[in-house]
Design a protein around this motif. Structure first.
Motif, short mmCIF file in Angstrom:
data_model
loop_
_atom_site.label_atom_id
_atom_site.label_comp_id
_atom_site.label_asym_id
_atom_site.label_seq_id
_atom_site.Cartn_x
_atom_site.Cartn_y
_atom_site.Cartn_z
N CYS A 160 0.81 -1.22 0.00
CA CYS A 160 0.00 0.00 0.00
C CYS A 160 0.84 1.27 0.00
O CYS A 160 0.33 2.33 0.31
CB CYS A 160 -0.90 0.02 1.24
SG CYS A 160 -1.90 -1.43 1.46
N LEU A 204 -0.68 4.38 -1.51
CA LEU A 204 -2.04 4.76 -1.13
C LEU A 204 -2.00 6.02 -0.27
O LEU A 204 -1.52 6.01 0.84
CB LEU A 204 -2.71 3.62 -0.36
CG LEU A 204 -4.14 3.89 0.08
CD1 LEU A 204 -5.05 3.99 -1.13
CD2 LEU A 204 -4.62 2.79 1.01
N ARG A 262 -10.96 4.34 4.78
CA ARG A 262 -10.69 3.68 3.49
C ARG A 262 -9.27 3.13 3.45
O ARG A 262 -9.05 2.03 2.99
CB ARG A 262 -10.90 4.66 2.35
CG ARG A 262 -12.35 4.80 1.93
CD ARG A 262 -12.44 5.67 0.70
NE ARG A 262 -11.45 5.23 -0.29
CZ ARG A 262 -11.73 4.97 -1.56
NH1 ARG A 262 -12.95 5.12 -2.00
NH2 ARG A 262 -10.81 4.57 -2.38
N HIS A 287 -8.36 -0.74 3.11
CA HIS A 287 -7.51 -1.21 2.01
C HIS A 287 -6.34 -2.02 2.56
O HIS A 287 -6.01 -3.09 2.04
CB HIS A 287 -7.00 -0.01 1.19
CG HIS A 287 -6.04 -0.40 0.11
ND1 HIS A 287 -6.47 -0.94 -1.09
CD2 HIS A 287 -4.69 -0.37 0.07
CE1 HIS A 287 -5.39 -1.21 -1.83
NE2 HIS A 287 -4.32 -0.88 -1.15
N TYR A 315 -7.55 -5.41 3.70
CA TYR A 315 -7.90 -6.23 2.54
C TYR A 315 -6.65 -6.81 1.89
O TYR A 315 -6.56 -8.00 1.62
CB TYR A 315 -8.69 -5.39 1.54
CG TYR A 315 -9.03 -6.13 0.27
CD1 TYR A 315 -10.09 -7.03 0.23
CD2 TYR A 315 -8.27 -5.94 -0.88
CE1 TYR A 315 -10.40 -7.72 -0.94
CE2 TYR A 315 -8.57 -6.63 -2.05
CZ TYR A 315 -9.63 -7.51 -2.06
OH TYR A 315 -9.93 -8.19 -3.21
#
Length: 156
Positions: free
Chosen positions: A23, A26, A38, A42, A45
């Protein structure tokens, strides 16, 4: 801009970038609750290392030990055929075992294998082996659980 609608423009103020290896790119706004949630979602996930359905099933079974396929279906809110397909994939990987319920042979009981238990425990850890929520002490984790339960209840 509201907490529900974060700015998606390239020039939006960015607070930071998440740090997990998957990530790194991100971006999130450090003072925007929606943006932070969010980014956390993320991260969780991606951390599961598998489809969200498989990861959720492993996490649920780690907590509950075993349950019927119907109980799992009700928790996940998915169609019976979809759940059967996911469970079959987990069985093929040796992560779960599906057996007929001794009390009612029409029902299937699903439980983790030892390999599945190990995978579910790994899912809860960061790349460095530390617990996913290790940055929070026990009291903070309990407070966070209470807040998340409150949000989930309000969204029903």
């Amino acid at each position: 801009m509201t907490d529900r609608e974060p700015s998606m423009t390239p020039n939006a103020p960015v607070g930071a970038r998440s740090g997990c290896c998957h990530c790194k790119g991100l971006a999130y706004e450090k003072d925007n609750l929606y943006s932070l949630m969010r980014a956390c979602g993320h991260h969780l996930y991606v951390r599961s290392g598998r489809s969200a359905g498989q990861g959720r099933i492993l996490a649920i079974l780690l907590e509950k030990r075993s349950m019927t396929q119907k109980e799992l279906q009700d928790i996940l809110r998915i169609q019976p055929g979809s759940l059967s397909e996911i469970v079959a994939k987990l069985e093929e990987k040796g992560l779960v075992r599906r057996q007929k319920d001794e009390e009612d042979r029409r029902r299937s009981v699903i439980e983790l294998t030892e390999t599945g238990r190990e995978e579910a425990l790994l899912q809860e850890r960061q790349d460095d082996g530390s617990p996913t929520f290790g940055a929070l002490n026990e009291q903070e984790q309990e407070a966070m659980k209470a807040m998340l339960r409150k949000l989930l209840e309000s969204w029903k």
